[in-house]
Scaffold this motif. Structure first.
Motif, PDB file in Angstrom:
ATOM      1  N   VAL A   1       0.837  -1.199   0.000  1.00 45.99           N
ATOM      2  CA  VAL A   1       0.000   0.000   0.000  1.00 45.99           C
ATOM      3  C   VAL A   1       0.875   1.253   0.000  1.00 45.99           C
ATOM      4  O   VAL A   1       0.627   2.214  -0.719  1.00 45.99           O
ATOM      5  CB  VAL A   1      -0.950   0.014   1.213  1.00 45.99           C
ATOM      6  CG1 VAL A   1      -1.702   1.341   1.279  1.00 45.99           C
ATOM      7  CG2 VAL A   1      -1.932  -1.136   1.140  1.00 45.99           C
ATOM      8  N   GLU A   2       1.932   1.211   0.820  1.00 41.46           N
ATOM      9  CA  GLU A   2       2.806   2.383   0.874  1.00 41.46           C
ATOM     10  C   GLU A   2       3.511   2.612  -0.462  1.00 41.46           C
ATOM     11  O   GLU A   2       3.666   3.750  -0.903  1.00 41.46           O
ATOM     12  CB  GLU A   2       3.823   2.244   2.016  1.00 41.46           C
ATOM     13  CG  GLU A   2       3.175   2.612   3.341  1.00 41.46           C
ATOM     14  CD  GLU A   2       4.079   2.441   4.528  1.00 41.46           C
ATOM     15  OE1 GLU A   2       5.157   1.819   4.382  1.00 41.46           O
ATOM     16  OE2 GLU A   2       3.711   2.927   5.606  1.00 41.46           O
ATOM     17  N   PHE A   3       3.894   1.517  -1.113  1.00 39.72           N
ATOM     18  CA  PHE A   3       4.524   1.651  -2.424  1.00 39.72           C
ATOM     19  C   PHE A   3       3.531   2.260  -3.421  1.00 39.72           C
ATOM     20  O   PHE A   3       3.880   3.145  -4.200  1.00 39.72           O
ATOM     21  CB  PHE A   3       5.011   0.285  -2.924  1.00 39.72           C
ATOM     22  CG  PHE A   3       5.600   0.333  -4.302  1.00 39.72           C
ATOM     23  CD1 PHE A   3       6.850   0.895  -4.513  1.00 39.72           C
ATOM     24  CD2 PHE A   3       4.908  -0.163  -5.400  1.00 39.72           C
ATOM     25  CE1 PHE A   3       7.398   0.955  -5.781  1.00 39.72           C
ATOM     26  CE2 PHE A   3       5.448  -0.103  -6.665  1.00 39.72           C
ATOM     27  CZ  PHE A   3       6.688   0.459  -6.852  1.00 39.72           C
ATOM     28  N   ALA A   4       2.289   1.795  -3.348  1.00 36.50           N
ATOM     29  CA  ALA A   4       1.267   2.337  -4.255  1.00 36.50           C
ATOM     30  C   ALA A   4       1.079   3.833  -4.004  1.00 36.50           C
ATOM     31  O   ALA A   4       0.937   4.625  -4.946  1.00 36.50           O
ATOM     32  CB  ALA A   4      -0.056   1.597  -4.057  1.00 36.50           C
ATOM     33  N   THR A   5       1.092   4.230  -2.730  1.00 40.64           N
ATOM     34  CA  THR A   5       0.922   5.648  -2.402  1.00 40.64           C
ATOM     35  C   THR A   5       2.070   6.470  -2.970  1.00 40.64           C
ATOM     36  O   THR A   5       1.864   7.520  -3.577  1.00 40.64           O
ATOM     37  CB  THR A   5       0.860   5.822  -0.878  1.00 40.64           C
ATOM     38  OG1 THR A   5      -0.010   4.848  -0.348  1.00 40.64           O
ATOM     39  CG2 THR A   5       0.361   7.189  -0.506  1.00 40.64           C
ATOM     40  N   GLU A   6       3.304   5.955  -2.783  1.00 46.09           N
ATOM     41  CA  GLU A   6       4.470   6.654  -3.326  1.00 46.09           C
ATOM     42  C   GLU A   6       4.350   6.786  -4.847  1.00 46.09           C
ATOM     43  O   GLU A   6       4.640   7.825  -5.424  1.00 46.09           O
ATOM     44  CB  GLU A   6       5.761   5.879  -3.008  1.00 46.09           C
ATOM     45  CG  GLU A   6       6.092   5.792  -1.538  1.00 46.09           C
ATOM     46  CD  GLU A   6       6.350   7.152  -0.943  1.00 46.09           C
ATOM     47  OE1 GLU A   6       7.065   7.940  -1.582  1.00 46.09           O
ATOM     48  OE2 GLU A   6       5.816   7.441   0.135  1.00 46.09           O
ATOM     49  N   THR A   7       3.922   5.689  -5.466  1.00 44.09           N
ATOM     50  CA  THR A   7       3.797   5.692  -6.922  1.00 44.09           C
ATOM     51  C   THR A   7       2.809   6.750  -7.374  1.00 44.09           C
ATOM     52  O   THR A   7       3.073   7.525  -8.290  1.00 44.09           O
ATOM     53  CB  THR A   7       3.341   4.306  -7.409  1.00 44.09           C
ATOM     54  OG1 THR A   7       4.227   3.339  -6.879  1.00 44.09           O
ATOM     55  CG2 THR A   7       3.338   4.226  -8.915  1.00 44.09           C
ATOM     56  N   LEU A   8       1.652   6.801  -6.687  1.00 39.37           N
ATOM     57  CA  LEU A   8       0.643   7.798  -7.043  1.00 39.37           C
ATOM     58  C   LEU A   8       1.217   9.200  -6.927  1.00 39.37           C
ATOM     59  O   LEU A   8       0.954  10.068  -7.763  1.00 39.37           O
ATOM     60  CB  LEU A   8      -0.565   7.678  -6.122  1.00 39.37           C
ATOM     61  CG  LEU A   8      -1.604   6.614  -6.417  1.00 39.37           C
ATOM     62  CD1 LEU A   8      -2.756   6.761  -5.448  1.00 39.37           C
ATOM     63  CD2 LEU A   8      -2.103   6.711  -7.842  1.00 39.37           C
ATOM     64  N   ALA A   9       2.022   9.419  -5.873  1.00 43.30           N
ATOM     65  CA  ALA A   9       2.583  10.754  -5.660  1.00 43.30           C
ATOM     66  C   ALA A   9       3.547  11.124  -6.781  1.00 43.30           C
ATOM     67  O   ALA A   9       3.743  12.293  -7.075  1.00 43.30           O
ATOM     68  CB  ALA A   9       3.284  10.817  -4.311  1.00 43.30           C
ATOM     69  N   GLY A  10       4.145  10.104  -7.428  1.00 49.70           N
ATOM     70  CA  GLY A  10       5.139  10.401  -8.446  1.00 49.70           C
ATOM     71  C   GLY A  10       4.582  10.534  -9.857  1.00 49.70           C
ATOM     72  O   GLY A  10       5.282  10.976 -10.755  1.00 49.70           O
TER      73      GLY A  10
END
Lengths: 322, 287
Positions: free
Chosen positions: B108-117
């Motif tokens: 989930v945290e990786f997905a959040t980071e990805t969305l931010a990028g």
């Protein structure tokens, strides 16, 4: 009988004969209340789980749509012709869809922005974290944060009205919209992210490292550049990678200063970035041209995903280092 | 000159050069900001007239007004926050209070980071394909708002998560020890204690929405119609201030209007930054 009832006997008194016995109505009410409470608990469990999955869902949605929308045109045009074709003429009678000029422009533009933005950003971070007094830093830091908050269209507008005419005067060009103007705008736009990430990294350097260096006779500036910065390396690299991501993904500001002609990248020529190629033609494109724009977006998306993965890798490595 | 003196001269030069570079860079950064803000204000403020602020553009009278764009910006901020806030806060609560599977948390945290990028132009395209075409929302404020919901999700999740982490474990133990259920504890203890972080997330999100243009150009469009009914407003195309700036400058060459809007945006950015600082300071005092 629970503690609550012992302390505050319910109204209607407790008859000796019934002491120790539960009122059947009341116990039914309590078990009902407990059932409702458990149900609410279950529901909220599910609700929070669903919220947690929202981010994953969004990433899957975006990835799925990018691939679905982007692949058909690549298949129709041919991978090599699409990626390495040097001519983009989407509206010509015999349309050409080569996006190499866009890819190279994005690459060179980002590189240029990094070359200018990273030193200034890093040195500003050094100033904030190590050199300035807390009062001065307290005045400079908001400036960096504000730079980060300025909308990209405002950067584009200023670039268009100040930078582009300046390019025409200084370099004696007919048309000031060029790669160099875009590089300068991008450099300013990525400066805050590089600066703030580097500052955090520099602040995290253990005090003992610096004290040891000072005790060995190094000056403060020498200590910063030979001890603190190498120690904060992974954080600084993360800031740079973040800046690369910003620069490669920026559309509006670049669209207003780069001229949007599909030339091969040259400092003083009008150029088109991957982002601007999509944004410029999307409003009126149709058919294969429109699909090709989605393919460009897919290429951009792949670049961004690689950068994201890199960023994650750098940050993870930094964590395990400590 | 002997060897030692030479080396110490070298060191002094090194010291001087790098010190100068550090000061110069900080100066450049501050000067950039001052010049940018000053220039925009000098060029823009004279053109902020009541007519510009309080009327709709009229082709008949040949006047330009940005009232619709101001309203659209407000509507889209409200809509986006109303939808994104519960989801984002919920996700943060899930990550810090519920999830126990470390693998799942990191995904989930990786997905959040990805969305931010992901760059906003890609949000714009996906929003156009999914909300405007697939779900049939057309080019409307609704499509734009839904797109922005996804875009600001990472901001809200991250800031909420940060502030949830500052809630002491003893609060949780105390609440659970007194027999509170988990949801009751979150509702009455955890969320109120992390309110400042949630507010900070909101303010940052507002900043992002106000400045956003690429994601809205193809989803919310550039419409300038004003209608009394909320339902109609959201089903029609509507340009926010940033989009209007781009349209007036790039498509119509109205640079004065562009600078006026830019000055308004700058004032908003200053206010939003100030508010975020204030909320952040409150958070720090509490922690």
């Amino acid at each position: 009988m629970d503690m609550e009832q012992v302390k505050n006997p319910p109204k209607g008194a407790v008859f000796p004969a019934r002491a120790g016995k539960e009122d059947p109505r009341k116990s039914a009410g309590r078990s009902l209340r407990k059932m409702v409470r458990d149900l609410v608990e279950q529901i909220m469990n599910g609700v929070f789980f669903a919220c947690g999955m929202a981010a994953i869902l969004a990433v899957l949605l975006i990835t799925g749509y990018m691939i679905l929308a982007g692949l058909p045109a690549i298949g129709q045009i041919g991978v090599t012709e699409f990626l390495f074709g040097t001519r983009w003429a989407s509206t010509a009678a015999d349309p050409q869809f080569g996006i190499l000029p866009f890819i190279l422009t994005s690459a060179w533009g980002t590189l240029g922005a990094i070359l200018i933005g990273v030193p200034i950003g890093l040195f500003t971070a050094v100033f904030l974290a190590k050199v300035a007094s807390p009062r001065v830093a307290g005045m400079v830091r908001p400036a960096v944060e504000l730079l980060a908050g300025i909308p990209s269209v405002v950067y584009g507008l200023i670039g268009m009205m100040v930078l582009v005419p300046a390019m025409m005067d200084i370099f004696d060009l007919n048309n000031g919209t060029c790669l160099l103007a875009a590089i300068l705008v991008l450099a300013i736009m990525i400066l805050p992210s590089i600066s703030s990430v580097s500052e955090t990294a520099l602040r995290a350097v253990p005090r003992e490292y610096e004290e040891a260096s000072l005790a060995l006779g190094a000056t403060w500036i020498e200590t910063i550049f030979k001890v603190s910065i190498p120690a904060a390396k992974s954080g600084i690299v993360a800031g740079v990678v973040l800046g690369v991501g910003r620069a490669i993904g920026e559309a509006m500001a670049v669209m207003m200063v780069a001229g949007n002609v599909a030339n091969m990248p040259q400092l003083f020529k009008s150029v088109t970035f991957l982002t601007t190629a999509v944004a410029k033609e999307m409003s009126y494109a149709s058919g294969l041209q429109r699909q090709a724009l989605f393919s460009i977006a897919l290429v951009l998306f792949i670049f961004i995903m690689i950068i994201n993965a890199l960023l994650n890798f750098v940050l993870k490595k930094g964590d395990s280092h400590e | 000159m002997n060897e030692t003196e030479k080396r110490s001269l070298n060191r002094r030069v090194y010291e001087g050069v790098f010190r100068a570079l550090v000061y110069a860079s900080a100066l450049v950064t501050v000067a950039l900001l001052v010049v940018l803000i000053g220039y925009v204000f000098v060029r823009g403020i004279p053109y902020i007239t009541p007519q510009l602020l309080f009327t709709s553009p009229s082709a008949i009278k040949d006047t330009i007004g940005i009232l619709p764009n101001i309203l659209n910006t407000l509507y889209i901020i409200l809509f986006t926050l109303i939808i994104a806030l519960p989801i984002g806060v919920g996700a943060a609560v899930y990550l810090t209070e519920y999830a126990s599977n470390r693998r799942l948390i990191s995904v989930v945290e990786f997905a959040t980071e990805t969305l931010a990028g992901i760059p906003s132009i890609i949000y714009g395209l996906v929003g156009m394909l999914f909300f405007a075409q697939m779900l049939g929302f057309k080019t409307s404020l609704l499509s734009g708002g839904c797109t922005l919901v996804i875009m600001i999700l990472p901001t809200i999740i991250r800031t909420t998560q940060e502030s949830l982490k500052t809630v002491p474990a003893s609060y949780r133990e105390g609440a659970l020890g007194l027999g509170a259920t988990k949801w009751y504890m979150i509702r009455t203890i955890i969320l109120p204690s992390s309110l400042n972080g949630i507010i900070t997330g909101c303010i940052l999100s507002i900043g992002r929405i106000v400045g956003e243009s690429a994601a809205l150009l193809f989803t919310a469009g550039v419409g300038t119609a004003v209608s009394a009914s909320i339902l109609r407003t959201f089903s029609r195309s509507g340009g926010t201030l940033s989009v209007a700036l781009y349209m007036y400058v790039s498509e119509r060459g109205e640079f004065d209007v562009g600078f006026a809007i830019a000055a308004i945006l700058m004032v908003l950015v200053l206010l939003i930054n100030g508010a975020a600082k204030l909320a952040g300071r409150k958070l720090k005092n509490k922690a």
